[in-house]
Design a protein around this motif. Sequence first.
Motif, mmCIF file in Angstrom:
data_model
loop_
_atom_site.group_PDB
_atom_site.id
_atom_site.type_symbol
_atom_site.label_atom_id
_atom_site.label_comp_id
_atom_site.label_asym_id
_atom_site.label_seq_id
_atom_site.Cartn_x
_atom_site.Cartn_y
_atom_site.Cartn_z
ATOM 1 N N SER A 230 -18.014 8.327 -31.530
ATOM 2 C CA SER A 230 -18.693 7.284 -30.761
ATOM 3 C C SER A 230 -20.055 7.707 -30.232
ATOM 4 O O SER A 230 -20.801 6.866 -29.723
ATOM 5 C CB SER A 230 -17.814 6.868 -29.579
ATOM 6 O OG SER A 230 -17.582 7.972 -28.711
ATOM 7 N N ILE A 231 -20.401 8.985 -30.330
ATOM 8 C CA ILE A 231 -21.688 9.436 -29.792
ATOM 9 C C ILE A 231 -22.866 8.709 -30.442
ATOM 10 O O ILE A 231 -23.807 8.307 -29.744
ATOM 11 C CB ILE A 231 -21.810 10.965 -29.927
ATOM 12 C CG1 ILE A 231 -20.856 11.640 -28.936
ATOM 13 C CG2 ILE A 231 -23.246 11.426 -29.690
ATOM 14 C CD1 ILE A 231 -20.912 13.156 -28.950
ATOM 15 N N PRO A 232 -22.889 8.492 -31.767
ATOM 16 C CA PRO A 232 -24.004 7.722 -32.339
ATOM 17 C C PRO A 232 -24.104 6.305 -31.768
ATOM 18 O O PRO A 232 -25.214 5.784 -31.590
ATOM 19 C CB PRO A 232 -23.682 7.698 -33.837
ATOM 20 C CG PRO A 232 -22.847 8.905 -34.065
ATOM 21 C CD PRO A 232 -22.023 9.058 -32.830
ATOM 22 N N LEU A 233 -22.971 5.686 -31.463
ATOM 23 C CA LEU A 233 -23.008 4.345 -30.865
ATOM 24 C C LEU A 233 -23.641 4.386 -29.480
ATOM 25 O O LEU A 233 -24.510 3.569 -29.151
ATOM 26 C CB LEU A 233 -21.592 3.775 -30.778
ATOM 27 C CG LEU A 233 -20.878 3.470 -32.100
ATOM 28 C CD1 LEU A 233 -19.488 2.929 -31.822
ATOM 29 C CD2 LEU A 233 -21.672 2.468 -32.919
ATOM 30 N N PHE A 234 -23.191 5.338 -28.663
ATOM 31 C CA PHE A 234 -23.748 5.446 -27.320
ATOM 32 C C PHE A 234 -25.231 5.804 -27.368
ATOM 33 O O PHE A 234 -26.046 5.261 -26.608
ATOM 34 C CB PHE A 234 -22.981 6.498 -26.514
ATOM 35 C CG PHE A 234 -21.539 6.152 -26.295
ATOM 36 C CD1 PHE A 234 -21.142 4.829 -26.160
ATOM 37 C CD2 PHE A 234 -20.573 7.137 -26.231
ATOM 38 C CE1 PHE A 234 -19.812 4.501 -25.957
ATOM 39 C CE2 PHE A 234 -19.240 6.822 -26.032
ATOM 40 C CZ PHE A 234 -18.857 5.495 -25.895
ATOM 41 N N ALA A 235 -25.582 6.717 -28.266
ATOM 42 C CA ALA A 235 -26.984 7.124 -28.373
ATOM 43 C C ALA A 235 -27.854 5.954 -28.824
ATOM 44 O O ALA A 235 -28.957 5.739 -28.298
ATOM 45 C CB ALA A 235 -27.111 8.295 -29.352
ATOM 46 N N GLY A 236 -27.368 5.183 -29.786
ATOM 47 C CA GLY A 236 -28.130 4.020 -30.239
ATOM 48 C C GLY A 236 -28.285 2.981 -29.146
ATOM 49 O O GLY A 236 -29.364 2.389 -28.976
ATOM 50 N N PHE A 242 -33.572 1.928 -23.660
ATOM 51 C CA PHE A 242 -34.789 2.607 -23.217
ATOM 52 C C PHE A 242 -36.033 1.909 -23.759
ATOM 53 O O PHE A 242 -37.003 1.671 -23.026
ATOM 54 C CB PHE A 242 -34.749 4.067 -23.671
ATOM 55 C CG PHE A 242 -35.990 4.839 -23.341
ATOM 56 C CD1 PHE A 242 -36.273 5.210 -22.038
ATOM 57 C CD2 PHE A 242 -36.892 5.186 -24.346
ATOM 58 C CE1 PHE A 242 -37.424 5.917 -21.733
ATOM 59 C CE2 PHE A 242 -38.043 5.893 -24.051
ATOM 60 C CZ PHE A 242 -38.309 6.259 -22.737
ATOM 61 N N ILE A 243 -35.999 1.545 -25.048
ATOM 62 C CA ILE A 243 -37.147 0.853 -25.637
ATOM 63 C C ILE A 243 -37.340 -0.515 -24.978
ATOM 64 O O ILE A 243 -38.474 -0.930 -24.687
ATOM 65 C CB ILE A 243 -36.946 0.702 -27.157
ATOM 66 C CG1 ILE A 243 -36.925 2.087 -27.826
ATOM 67 C CG2 ILE A 243 -38.047 -0.163 -27.768
ATOM 68 C CD1 ILE A 243 -36.595 2.052 -29.298
ATOM 69 N N ALA A 244 -36.239 -1.211 -24.719
ATOM 70 C CA ALA A 244 -36.345 -2.517 -24.068
ATOM 71 C C ALA A 244 -36.933 -2.387 -22.670
ATOM 72 O O ALA A 244 -37.744 -3.223 -22.240
ATOM 73 C CB ALA A 244 -34.967 -3.174 -24.005
ATOM 74 N N LEU A 246 -38.999 -0.039 -21.688
ATOM 75 C CA LEU A 246 -40.423 0.266 -21.821
ATOM 76 C C LEU A 246 -41.246 -1.005 -21.999
ATOM 77 O O LEU A 246 -42.387 -1.099 -21.530
ATOM 78 C CB LEU A 246 -40.646 1.200 -23.017
ATOM 79 C CG LEU A 246 -40.161 2.650 -22.866
ATOM 80 C CD1 LEU A 246 -40.437 3.423 -24.144
ATOM 81 C CD2 LEU A 246 -40.842 3.320 -21.673
ATOM 82 N N VAL A 247 -40.657 -1.988 -22.682
ATOM 83 C CA VAL A 247 -41.372 -3.247 -22.907
ATOM 84 C C VAL A 247 -41.270 -4.166 -21.696
ATOM 85 O O VAL A 247 -42.247 -4.821 -21.302
ATOM 86 C CB VAL A 247 -40.824 -3.952 -24.167
ATOM 87 C CG1 VAL A 247 -41.488 -5.310 -24.354
ATOM 88 C CG2 VAL A 247 -41.037 -3.074 -25.393
ATOM 89 N N ALA A 248 -40.087 -4.203 -21.067
ATOM 90 C CA ALA A 248 -39.837 -5.207 -20.031
ATOM 91 C C ALA A 248 -40.323 -4.783 -18.650
ATOM 92 O O ALA A 248 -40.833 -5.608 -17.889
ATOM 93 C CB ALA A 248 -38.339 -5.523 -19.976
ATOM 94 N N VAL A 249 -40.172 -3.502 -18.298
ATOM 95 C CA VAL A 249 -40.478 -3.077 -16.932
ATOM 96 C C VAL A 249 -41.952 -3.254 -16.575
ATOM 97 O O VAL A 249 -42.289 -3.774 -15.499
ATOM 98 C CB VAL A 249 -40.026 -1.620 -16.713
ATOM 99 C CG1 VAL A 249 -40.549 -1.089 -15.380
ATOM 100 C CG2 VAL A 249 -38.505 -1.531 -16.759
ATOM 101 N N PRO A 250 -42.903 -2.851 -17.423
ATOM 102 C CA PRO A 250 -44.317 -3.039 -17.043
ATOM 103 C C PRO A 250 -44.650 -4.515 -16.838
ATOM 104 O O PRO A 250 -45.510 -4.852 -16.038
ATOM 105 C CB PRO A 250 -45.093 -2.456 -18.228
ATOM 106 C CG PRO A 250 -44.150 -1.494 -18.862
ATOM 107 C CD PRO A 250 -42.801 -2.093 -18.692
#
Length: 250
Positions: A230-236, A242-244, A246-250
Amino acid sequence: MHYTTLILLLAILTSLAYQLGRRRSHTLVGGPTRVRQLHSLPSYYGFYTAIWCGLPALLVLGIWLIFEPNIITSLVVAELPEATRNLPEAELGLVINDIKNLAAGNIVSTKIGPAIQAAADHLQSLERTSAAALTVLILVLAMLGTSYAWRFISPELRARNRVEGVLKALLITSSTIAIFTTIGIVLSVLFEALRFFQQIPLSEFLFGLTWSPQMAIRADQVGSSGAFGSIPLFAGTLLISFIAMLVAVP
């Protein structure tokens, strides 16, 4: 008659029943100016009549829609040739789907033979008969319910208590269904999880680095050996979050 049209017609009849019940209460006391002689407000007498008009018909409609497809399918299958009826369940299901598609005017997966065409015609005939019978039954129930409630209305009738009792019963029924549905979902997930961890060790699931769910867990599934880390699922998931951000917070 299409089910949507039938429901709309029933809604219209229910609205008319409401008006009849309301006017009946006015008539019994000599007009709107004497509504104080009524036990309940005139609107409750209208709702009382509307409930008797719509609720029994809706219950019958729901029961009809639950059992009608299976009954019609059984009648159609009973008219098929014996060789077709004795096919394995999966193949018979494909034949039934072809019959339904042919009756509905859709594309079928096999060549249309005389038996399939006859079964499709029989299916259409049964569906028309069922729709006509349902329409008559619903209309008769609605009119009988309205007539019964209209005759039963009197200034002493505790219409508000009865209407609120019906609403309370509906709310309790809805809540009970929701509770048992939730319990069923939890038990289903728990049961499947237990079956899963009987095949896959918990440590492999929590700390595995490969996710390739191709393993056949049940007898009716086909698949090769797989990996369920399950680590790849959690990492993904964390990466996408994180990417979302970066786009949404600013």
